[in-house]
Design a protein around this motif. Structure first.
Motif, PDB file in Angstrom:
ATOM      1  N   ALA A  73      40.541   9.105 -39.970  1.00 22.29           N
ATOM      2  CA  ALA A  73      41.601   9.120 -38.968  1.00 22.29           C
ATOM      3  C   ALA A  73      42.667   8.066 -39.265  1.00 22.29           C
ATOM      4  O   ALA A  73      43.862   8.317 -39.108  1.00 22.29           O
ATOM      5  N   THR A  74      42.226   6.891 -39.721  1.00 18.97           N
ATOM      6  CA  THR A  74      43.180   5.786 -39.926  1.00 18.97           C
ATOM      7  C   THR A  74      43.164   5.233 -41.347  1.00 18.97           C
ATOM      8  O   THR A  74      43.862   4.265 -41.630  1.00 18.97           O
ATOM      9  N   TYR A 101      45.977  15.012 -36.331  1.00 18.24           N
ATOM     10  CA  TYR A 101      46.052  14.045 -35.244  1.00 18.24           C
ATOM     11  C   TYR A 101      47.200  13.067 -35.510  1.00 18.24           C
ATOM     12  O   TYR A 101      47.331  12.539 -36.615  1.00 18.24           O
ATOM     13  N   THR A 102      48.002  12.833 -34.499  1.00 17.81           N
ATOM     14  CA  THR A 102      49.050  11.824 -34.594  1.00 17.81           C
ATOM     15  C   THR A 102      48.501  10.494 -34.086  1.00 17.81           C
ATOM     16  O   THR A 102      47.389  10.421 -33.542  1.00 17.81           O
ATOM     17  N   ASP A 103      49.283   9.446 -34.246  1.00 17.41           N
ATOM     18  CA  ASP A 103      48.872   8.139 -33.716  1.00 17.41           C
ATOM     19  C   ASP A 103      48.680   8.210 -32.202  1.00 17.41           C
ATOM     20  O   ASP A 103      47.741   7.611 -31.663  1.00 17.41           O
ATOM     21  N   ASP A 104      49.555   8.944 -31.530  1.00 20.05           N
ATOM     22  CA  ASP A 104      49.423   9.082 -30.074  1.00 20.05           C
ATOM     23  C   ASP A 104      48.161   9.866 -29.724  1.00 20.05           C
ATOM     24  O   ASP A 104      47.496   9.570 -28.726  1.00 20.05           O
ATOM     25  N   ASP A 105      47.829  10.861 -30.545  1.00 17.49           N
ATOM     26  CA  ASP A 105      46.615  11.647 -30.309  1.00 17.49           C
ATOM     27  C   ASP A 105      45.366  10.773 -30.364  1.00 17.49           C
ATOM     28  O   ASP A 105      44.368  11.043 -29.690  1.00 17.49           O
ATOM     29  N   LEU A 106      45.420   9.737 -31.201  1.00 15.09           N
ATOM     30  CA  LEU A 106      44.262   8.877 -31.432  1.00 15.09           C
ATOM     31  C   LEU A 106      44.257   7.631 -30.551  1.00 15.09           C
ATOM     32  O   LEU A 106      43.456   6.718 -30.770  1.00 15.09           O
ATOM     33  N   ASN A 107      45.104   7.598 -29.558  1.00 13.06           N
ATOM     34  CA  ASN A 107      45.182   6.444 -28.655  1.00 13.06           C
ATOM     35  C   ASN A 107      44.060   6.544 -27.621  1.00 13.06           C
ATOM     36  O   ASN A 107      44.189   7.211 -26.594  1.00 13.06           O
ATOM     37  N   TYR A 108      42.944   5.854 -27.911  1.00 11.54           N
ATOM     38  CA  TYR A 108      41.781   5.918 -27.027  1.00 11.54           C
ATOM     39  C   TYR A 108      42.052   5.306 -25.657  1.00 11.54           C
ATOM     40  O   TYR A 108      41.355   5.607 -24.695  1.00 11.54           O
ATOM     41  N   SER A 113      45.615  11.230 -23.890  1.00 14.80           N
ATOM     42  CA  SER A 113      45.698  11.500 -25.336  1.00 14.80           C
ATOM     43  C   SER A 113      44.777  12.654 -25.719  1.00 14.80           C
ATOM     44  O   SER A 113      43.820  12.987 -25.006  1.00 14.80           O
ATOM     45  N   SER A 207      35.391  -1.717 -40.505  1.00 15.71           N
ATOM     46  CA  SER A 207      36.725  -1.164 -40.769  1.00 15.71           C
ATOM     47  C   SER A 207      37.323  -1.745 -42.047  1.00 15.71           C
ATOM     48  O   SER A 207      38.073  -1.072 -42.747  1.00 15.71           O
TER      49      SER A 207
END
Length: 223
Positions: A73-74, A101-108, A113, A207
């Motif tokens: 994802a990142t 997935y966009t960055d906004d999609d992955l905003n937990y 989101s 990470s």
């Protein structure tokens, strides 16, 4: 007297001719056996050559090939996958959602989101991939499967790949990346979903995964 001498000389000549005649068969087999012996030697040489050729030929490998499948994802899981592929000589296969997935999609932290919605609504986790099967799949005996940890389980974009493939006869090694969460039951759940294959215990990388971390883990694996 002359007649007696002539008879004696004739007798000597007859005996001499008989002696010469008796030597030829002895030489004949020696001469005749030279051809079969030569043919036998040639056959022996051919056998030897075939044997040498066979011994020079590299034995067939029964270890198969290694495949490193991953969803990232990142970028952290991608980095780990790259290290694994480099260390094992494996091929890389990235799992790409058809709807990325966009960055906004992955905003937990955003309750609206995409990833939060999918988490709260399991029926929405059926993420279609650009490709969920691999060319020459039968050639791979060992498959690493990497993913980030989402809410304690494997990121669900890998599910489509797991469900689309038959892992019979393959050894599967899960690995994941996360900032703090452990591997949890993610590997066991994927094994249950697959229903086939020999699934080994997985490994979690932080990470900031390093090549040394990956190599240390690989060195400890018992294949």
């Amino acid at each position: 007297m002359k007649k007696l001498t002539a008879c004696l000389m004739g007798l000597v000549m007859v005996l001499g001719l008989a002696a010469c005649s008796s030597e030829n068969p002895t030489n004949s087999p020696a001469s005749g056996s030279s051809q079969p012996q030569s043919a036998s030697a040639a056959a022996s040489d051919e056998t030897s050559a075939a044997s040498d050729s066979g011994s020079a030929e590299a034995p067939a490998s029964n270890t198969g090939k290694t495949l490193v499948v991953y969803y990232s994802a990142t970028g952290n899981t991608e980095e780990a996958a790259g290290y694994i592929a480099e260390a094992t000589g494996g091929d890389l296969f990235e799992l790409e959602p058809a709807d990325p997935y966009t960055d906004d999609d992955l905003n937990y932290g955003d309750e609206d989101s995409r990833v939060v919605y999918e988490h709260d609504n399991p029926e929405a986790r059926d993420v279609e991939l650009v490709a969920d099967t691999v060319d020459n799949w039968a050639e791979y005996d060992r498959v690493f499967i990497g993913y980030p940890i989402w809410w304690g389980i494997a990121a669900w974009p890998v599910d489509d790949f797991i469900e689309a493939n038959d892992f019979t006869g393959k050894t599967i090694i899960p690995f994941c990346t996360s900032a703090s969460s452990g591997l949890g039951q993610s590997g066991e759940l994927l094994a249950e979903m697959a229903g086939t294959g020999n699934w080994l215990e997985g490994h979690r990388f932080s990470s900031g995964v390093s090549q040394a971390d990956v190599q240390e883990w690989l060195d400890g694996l018992d294949f």
